[in-house]
Design a protein around this motif. Structure first.
Motif, PDB file in Angstrom:
ATOM      1  N   ASN A 193       0.866  -1.188   0.000  1.00 24.31           N
ATOM      2  CA  ASN A 193       0.000   0.000   0.000  1.00 24.31           C
ATOM      3  C   ASN A 193       0.896   1.229   0.000  1.00 24.31           C
ATOM      4  O   ASN A 193       2.106   1.129   0.254  1.00 24.31           O
ATOM      5  N   LEU A 194       0.336   2.387  -0.281  1.00 23.83           N
ATOM      6  CA  LEU A 194       1.048   3.644  -0.132  1.00 23.83           C
ATOM      7  C   LEU A 194       0.042   4.761   0.054  1.00 23.83           C
ATOM      8  O   LEU A 194      -1.142   4.589  -0.243  1.00 23.83           O
ATOM      9  N   HIS A 195       0.531   5.889   0.563  1.00 17.84           N
ATOM     10  CA  HIS A 195      -0.299   7.089   0.642  1.00 17.84           C
ATOM     11  C   HIS A 195      -0.028   7.931  -0.590  1.00 17.84           C
ATOM     12  O   HIS A 195       1.021   7.823  -1.209  1.00 17.84           O
ATOM     13  N   TRP A 196      -1.007   8.760  -0.958  1.00 19.55           N
ATOM     14  CA  TRP A 196      -0.852   9.550  -2.183  1.00 19.55           C
ATOM     15  C   TRP A 196      -0.010  10.797  -1.993  1.00 19.55           C
ATOM     16  O   TRP A 196       0.450  11.388  -2.963  1.00 19.55           O
ATOM     17  N   GLU A 197       0.219  11.222  -0.736  1.00 15.66           N
ATOM     18  CA  GLU A 197       1.066  12.384  -0.493  1.00 15.66           C
ATOM     19  C   GLU A 197       2.524  11.954  -0.305  1.00 15.66           C
ATOM     20  O   GLU A 197       2.806  10.841   0.136  1.00 15.66           O
ATOM     21  N   GLU A 198       3.455  12.853  -0.615  1.00 18.41           N
ATOM     22  CA  GLU A 198       4.868  12.535  -0.478  1.00 18.41           C
ATOM     23  C   GLU A 198       5.323  12.527   0.975  1.00 18.41           C
ATOM     24  O   GLU A 198       6.207  11.758   1.361  1.00 18.41           O
ATOM     25  N   LYS A 199       4.741  13.397   1.770  1.00 21.18           N
ATOM     26  CA  LYS A 199       5.102  13.505   3.185  1.00 21.18           C
ATOM     27  C   LYS A 199       4.045  14.354   3.868  1.00 21.18           C
ATOM     28  O   LYS A 199       3.189  14.963   3.213  1.00 21.18           O
ATOM     29  N   GLY A 200       4.094  14.373   5.199  1.00 18.06           N
ATOM     30  CA  GLY A 200       3.146  15.214   5.914  1.00 18.06           C
ATOM     31  C   GLY A 200       2.613  14.566   7.172  1.00 18.06           C
ATOM     32  O   GLY A 200       3.107  13.524   7.619  1.00 18.06           O
ATOM     33  N   ALA A 201       1.588  15.185   7.743  1.00 12.11           N
ATOM     34  CA  ALA A 201       1.009  14.732   9.008  1.00 12.11           C
ATOM     35  C   ALA A 201      -0.009  13.632   8.744  1.00 12.11           C
ATOM     36  O   ALA A 201      -1.224  13.832   8.847  1.00 12.11           O
ATOM     37  N   PHE A 202       0.484  12.451   8.392  1.00 15.31           N
ATOM     38  CA  PHE A 202      -0.357  11.300   8.094  1.00 15.31           C
ATOM     39  C   PHE A 202       0.160  10.102   8.891  1.00 15.31           C
ATOM     40  O   PHE A 202       0.813   9.203   8.355  1.00 15.31           O
ATOM     41  N   THR A 203      -0.109  10.138  10.182  1.00 18.63           N
ATOM     42  CA  THR A 203       0.420   9.132  11.092  1.00 18.63           C
ATOM     43  C   THR A 203       0.069   7.723  10.629  1.00 18.63           C
ATOM     44  O   THR A 203      -1.090   7.431  10.322  1.00 18.63           O
ATOM     45  N   GLY A 204       1.079   6.873  10.594  1.00 28.20           N
ATOM     46  CA  GLY A 204       0.873   5.479  10.229  1.00 28.20           C
ATOM     47  C   GLY A 204       0.935   5.190   8.753  1.00 28.20           C
ATOM     48  O   GLY A 204       0.818   4.037   8.342  1.00 28.20           O
ATOM     49  N   GLU A 205       1.134   6.218   7.916  1.00 25.53           N
ATOM     50  CA  GLU A 205       1.158   6.022   6.468  1.00 25.53           C
ATOM     51  C   GLU A 205       2.585   5.984   5.926  1.00 25.53           C
ATOM     52  O   GLU A 205       3.533   6.400   6.590  1.00 25.53           O
ATOM     53  N   VAL A 206       2.737   5.506   4.707  1.00 23.47           N
ATOM     54  CA  VAL A 206       4.027   5.391   4.034  1.00 23.47           C
ATOM     55  C   VAL A 206       3.876   5.951   2.620  1.00 23.47           C
ATOM     56  O   VAL A 206       2.889   5.672   1.939  1.00 23.47           O
ATOM     57  N   SER A 207       4.847   6.726   2.186  1.00 20.11           N
ATOM     58  CA  SER A 207       4.735   7.410   0.894  1.00 20.11           C
ATOM     59  C   SER A 207       5.527   6.700  -0.194  1.00 20.11           C
ATOM     60  O   SER A 207       6.387   5.848   0.070  1.00 20.11           O
ATOM     61  N   GLY A 208       5.259   7.113  -1.429  1.00 16.45           N
ATOM     62  CA  GLY A 208       5.969   6.557  -2.569  1.00 16.45           C
ATOM     63  C   GLY A 208       7.474   6.744  -2.494  1.00 16.45           C
ATOM     64  O   GLY A 208       8.231   5.791  -2.718  1.00 16.45           O
ATOM     65  N   PRO A 209       7.970   7.965  -2.192  1.00 15.50           N
ATOM     66  CA  PRO A 209       9.418   8.137  -2.091  1.00 15.50           C
ATOM     67  C   PRO A 209      10.051   7.247  -1.018  1.00 15.50           C
ATOM     68  O   PRO A 209      11.181   6.776  -1.192  1.00 15.50           O
ATOM     69  N   MET A 210       9.350   7.004   0.071  1.00 19.22           N
ATOM     70  CA  MET A 210       9.875   6.115   1.111  1.00 19.22           C
ATOM     71  C   MET A 210      10.031   4.697   0.572  1.00 19.22           C
ATOM     72  O   MET A 210      11.040   4.017   0.822  1.00 19.22           O
ATOM     73  N   LEU A 211       9.027   4.233  -0.167  1.00 14.24           N
ATOM     74  CA  LEU A 211       9.073   2.880  -0.728  1.00 14.24           C
ATOM     75  C   LEU A 211      10.162   2.765  -1.789  1.00 14.24           C
ATOM     76  O   LEU A 211      10.894   1.780  -1.846  1.00 14.24           O
ATOM     77  N   LYS A 212      10.263   3.784  -2.624  1.00 12.47           N
ATOM     78  CA  LYS A 212      11.282   3.781  -3.675  1.00 12.47           C
ATOM     79  C   LYS A 212      12.676   3.749  -3.062  1.00 12.47           C
ATOM     80  O   LYS A 212      13.570   3.039  -3.546  1.00 12.47           O
ATOM     81  N   ASP A 213      12.874   4.500  -1.992  1.00 16.75           N
ATOM     82  CA  ASP A 213      14.173   4.551  -1.323  1.00 16.75           C
ATOM     83  C   ASP A 213      14.562   3.193  -0.742  1.00 16.75           C
ATOM     84  O   ASP A 213      15.753   2.877  -0.619  1.00 16.75           O
ATOM     85  N   LEU A 214      13.563   2.376  -0.381  1.00 20.72           N
ATOM     86  CA  LEU A 214      13.821   1.048   0.172  1.00 20.72           C
ATOM     87  C   LEU A 214      14.041  -0.005  -0.912  1.00 20.72           C
ATOM     88  O   LEU A 214      14.285  -1.163  -0.606  1.00 20.72           O
ATOM     89  N   GLY A 215      13.921   0.396  -2.159  1.00 19.21           N
ATOM     90  CA  GLY A 215      14.167  -0.546  -3.241  1.00 19.21           C
ATOM     91  C   GLY A 215      12.924  -1.173  -3.835  1.00 19.21           C
ATOM     92  O   GLY A 215      13.022  -2.109  -4.640  1.00 19.21           O
ATOM     93  N   CYS A 216      11.746  -0.689  -3.463  1.00 21.84           N
ATOM     94  CA  CYS A 216      10.521  -1.240  -4.033  1.00 21.84           C
ATOM     95  C   CYS A 216      10.400  -0.864  -5.505  1.00 21.84           C
ATOM     96  O   CYS A 216      10.722   0.254  -5.902  1.00 21.84           O
TER      97      CYS A 216
END
Length: 260
Positions: free
Chosen positions: A66-89
């Motif tokens: 899953n992912l959140h549609w925002e890149e970053k921000g006050a979305f407790t418990g969510e994970v963004s696309g750039p975070m996933l990409k950085d992990l190698g997804c």
């Protein structure tokens, strides 16, 4: 010819330690994989450990659930696309029925997630599927079409080239009651037709459509015997490395020979 794709969705299973043990055993069972792609979607807490255990093995692709549609921000418990990409997804599931059912994911949210995935270089696997009530009331086609059209709003021709569709009848997920290959084929054909109508006429023959819902080593060959089915999104059968390795080996050998 479309390259088959077998994806194991671990859901909320496996700690990071368990994930590493799984990958090591799977690599022993499948030292090489040719002719198909194999991916897994570990829980977020195991992504880093799974990436390291894979050690850039090109036979296996890392994805997220899953992912959140925002890149970053006050979305407790969510994970963004750039975070996933950085992990190698490399890919991400979007619109899985369990997200829709248990967490209130709506078609509009699913669309925003598809667009976010594409924006950040992740290949979305858009999941669609009907409930048992919707199938029994003969609303399958309408439900799938609604989910597809809503989920792909704003996706251009180039974006469609990066999208995979997973047809997962809700009534078959985790129940042991898989749809018949013939039932799946009819929906896959409809999906391909709708994608063509959405503007993907040049891409539609390259579009991969997976089947998901109680896929096992015992039935995977039946599904892949139809050229319309390009792979599988696997749940319970992917949690054991021996079972998953068997399923992948069967998928490698399976040859399309049937028509619905």
């Amino acid at each position: 010819m479309r390259t088959r794709f077998i994806v194991g969705n671990w859901k909320m299973n496996k700690t990071a330690t368990e994930a590493v043990a799984f990958v090591h055993r799977l690599k022993q069972e499948l030292p090489s994989v040719e002719g198909i792609q194999v991916g897994f979607t570990p829980p977020f807490t195991a992504l880093h450990a799974t990436r390291d255990a894979l050690a850039s093995n090109p036979a296996f692709l890392l994805g997220a659930q899953n992912l959140h549609w925002e890149e970053k921000g006050a979305f407790t418990g969510e994970v963004s696309g750039p975070m996933l990409k950085d992990l190698g997804c490399e890919f991400v599931l979007v619109g899985h029925s369990e997200r829709r059912q248990h967490f209130g994911d709506q078609d509009t949210w699913t669309n925003r997630k598809v667009l976010a995935a594409l924006r950040h270089g992740l290949r979305p696997i858009l999941c669609v599927g009907e409930t048992l009530q919707e199938r029994d009331s003969e609303h399958t086609d309408a439900v799938i079409e609604r989910q597809l059209r809503a989920g792909l709003v704003g996706v251009d021709d180039q974006g469609l080239a990066a999208v995979t569709i997973a047809y997962e009848p809700v009534w078959a997920i985790g129940t042991g009651r898989a749809a018949t290959p013939q039932q799946a084929v009819l929906v896959h054909r409809m999906i391909r037709r709708i994608i063509g109508e959405l503007g993907g006429a040049d891409r539609v023959q390259q579009l991969r459509i997976l089947y998901g819902g109680s896929v096992t080593p015992q039935n995977i060959a039946d599904f892949l015997s139809f050229e319309e089915i390009d792979g599988a999104l696997v749940g319970g059968a992917c949690l054991d490395p021996l079972s998953f390795a068997t399923l992948v080996r069967v998928a490698i050998r399976a040859t399309p020979t049937r028509t619905a």
